[in-house]
Design a protein around this motif. Structure first.
Motif, PDB file in Angstrom:
ATOM      1  N   TYR A   1      65.084 -19.881  22.840  1.00  0.00           N
ATOM      2  CA  TYR A   1      66.409 -19.323  22.612  1.00  0.00           C
ATOM      3  C   TYR A   1      66.607 -17.982  23.314  1.00  0.00           C
ATOM      4  CZ  TYR A   1      67.073 -23.148  19.415  1.00  0.00           C
ATOM      5  OH  TYR A   1      67.198 -24.402  18.896  1.00  0.00           O
TER       6      TYR A   1
ATOM      7  N   TYR B   1      62.646 -15.826  12.144  1.00  0.00           N
ATOM      8  CA  TYR B   1      62.884 -16.968  13.034  1.00  0.00           C
ATOM      9  C   TYR B   1      64.363 -17.344  13.036  1.00  0.00           C
ATOM     10  CZ  TYR B   1      63.548 -22.012  13.678  1.00  0.00           C
ATOM     11  OH  TYR B   1      64.055 -23.244  14.024  1.00  0.00           O
ATOM     12  N   THR B   2      64.953 -17.540  11.859  1.00  0.00           N
ATOM     13  CA  THR B   2      66.350 -17.990  11.820  1.00  0.00           C
ATOM     14  C   THR B   2      67.303 -16.919  12.354  1.00  0.00           C
ATOM     15  OG1 THR B   2      66.585 -17.325   9.492  1.00  0.00           O
ATOM     16  CG2 THR B   2      66.040 -19.638   9.934  1.00  0.00           C
ATOM     17  N   THR B   3      67.022 -15.665  12.064  1.00  0.00           N
ATOM     18  CA  THR B   3      67.875 -14.581  12.563  1.00  0.00           C
ATOM     19  C   THR B   3      67.846 -14.527  14.079  1.00  0.00           C
ATOM     20  OG1 THR B   3      67.541 -13.280  10.559  1.00  0.00           O
ATOM     21  CG2 THR B   3      68.287 -12.085  12.507  1.00  0.00           C
ATOM     22  N   GLU B   4      66.651 -14.584  14.654  1.00  0.00           N
ATOM     23  CA  GLU B   4      66.521 -14.528  16.112  1.00  0.00           C
ATOM     24  C   GLU B   4      67.221 -15.716  16.767  1.00  0.00           C
ATOM     25  OE1 GLU B   4      63.029 -13.060  18.809  1.00  0.00           O
ATOM     26  OE2 GLU B   4      62.501 -15.026  18.000  1.00  0.00           O
ATOM     27  N   LYS B   5      67.036 -16.887  16.208  1.00  0.00           N
ATOM     28  CA  LYS B   5      67.657 -18.097  16.752  1.00  0.00           C
ATOM     29  C   LYS B   5      69.184 -18.003  16.666  1.00  0.00           C
ATOM     30  CE  LYS B   5      67.725 -23.083  15.953  1.00  0.00           C
ATOM     31  NZ  LYS B   5      67.187 -24.178  15.126  1.00  0.00           N
ATOM     32  N   GLU B   6      69.704 -17.583  15.514  1.00  0.00           N
ATOM     33  CA  GLU B   6      71.156 -17.465  15.334  1.00  0.00           C
ATOM     34  C   GLU B   6      71.761 -16.430  16.279  1.00  0.00           C
ATOM     35  OE1 GLU B   6      71.598 -16.689  11.148  1.00  0.00           O
ATOM     36  OE2 GLU B   6      71.025 -18.741  10.624  1.00  0.00           O
TER      37      GLU B   6
ATOM     38  N   GLU C   1      59.271 -20.747  19.115  1.00  0.00           N
ATOM     39  CA  GLU C   1      60.488 -21.502  19.460  1.00  0.00           C
ATOM     40  C   GLU C   1      61.690 -20.571  19.603  1.00  0.00           C
ATOM     41  OE1 GLU C   1      63.627 -24.076  16.954  1.00  0.00           O
ATOM     42  OE2 GLU C   1      61.572 -24.828  16.815  1.00  0.00           O
ATOM     43  N   SER C   2      61.880 -19.718  18.600  1.00  0.00           N
ATOM     44  CA  SER C   2      63.052 -18.844  18.655  1.00  0.00           C
ATOM     45  C   SER C   2      62.977 -17.890  19.838  1.00  0.00           C
ATOM     46  CB  SER C   2      63.239 -18.062  17.351  1.00  0.00           C
ATOM     47  OG  SER C   2      62.168 -17.180  17.112  1.00  0.00           O
ATOM     48  N   ARG C   3      61.781 -17.430  20.171  1.00  0.00           N
ATOM     49  CA  ARG C   3      61.641 -16.479  21.279  1.00  0.00           C
ATOM     50  C   ARG C   3      61.748 -17.169  22.633  1.00  0.00           C
ATOM     51  NH1 ARG C   3      59.784 -11.311  21.060  1.00  0.00           N
ATOM     52  NH2 ARG C   3      61.160 -11.421  19.276  1.00  0.00           N
TER      53      ARG C   3
ATOM     54  N   LEU D   1      57.424 -21.719  14.920  1.00  0.00           N
ATOM     55  CA  LEU D   1      58.852 -21.411  14.781  1.00  0.00           C
ATOM     56  C   LEU D   1      59.203 -20.107  15.504  1.00  0.00           C
ATOM     57  CD1 LEU D   1      59.424 -22.368  11.030  1.00  0.00           C
ATOM     58  CD2 LEU D   1      60.274 -23.599  13.045  1.00  0.00           C
TER      59      LEU D   1
END
Length: 162
Positions: free
Chosen positions: A108, A45-50, A103-105, A100
């Motif tokens: 973002y 999640y955090t990697t995709e969002k970043e 959300e990232s997909r 989560l």
């Protein structure tokens, strides 16, 4: 478009790999040095969002086209070396984790495709903290390759669960 298809297929594989697991199993750690499946999912999640934010913020910059890169090396190193961005130790439910990942997909990554046509991504590059200069297209491709690498790790973790 292959990128969108690959992102979708890999995410379905990821969700399929955890569908039978309980919240307790998702948060179970085999040792203090290893991540739980929950931590792996939080990392994805955090990697995709970043990555999405990095690309989105670079779309209006004057970046240039650069040569495509071999992502297999980046993915192999990324999965093997884990990350400097440690996921939290806290207990996270399956529903929270799926939320989560959605959300990232959808908030973002999808925002990038809503903003710009895919061929423009080949013309733009970003400076990634670990990879250096990389095309926006390659960085988006990295997301699904990275996720696929961690699906293998999830399968290994599942073998050691009670």
């Amino acid at each position: 478009m292959m990128l969108v298809k690959n992102l979708g297929q890999t995410r379905l594989m990821l969700l399929d790999s955890i569908k039978e697991l309980t919240d307790k199993q998702l948060n179970q750690k085999q040792s203090s040095e290893k991540w739980s499946i929950s931590q792996v999912l939080f990392h994805l999640y955090t990697t995709e969002k970043e990555i999405a934010l990095l690309i989105f913020n670079s779309l209006n910059s004057g970046s240039k086209k650069i040569a495509e890169r071999d992502l297999s090396i980046l993915v192999e190193n990324s999965v093997k070396n884990m990350t400097t961005n440690e996921p939290p130790e806290e207990y996270i439910t399956k529903n929270e984790l799926i939320g989560l990942l959605e959300e990232s997909r959808f908030q973002y990554v999808q925002a990038i495709f809503n903003e710009v046509h895919a061929h423009v991504l080949l013309e733009k590059s970003v400076e990634h903290p670990e990879f250096g200069w990389i095309s926006s297209q390659d960085l988006l491709e990295f997301i699904w390759h990275h996720e696929k690498g961690y699906i293998k790790q999830i399968e290994e973790i599942k073998q050691g669960l009670n």
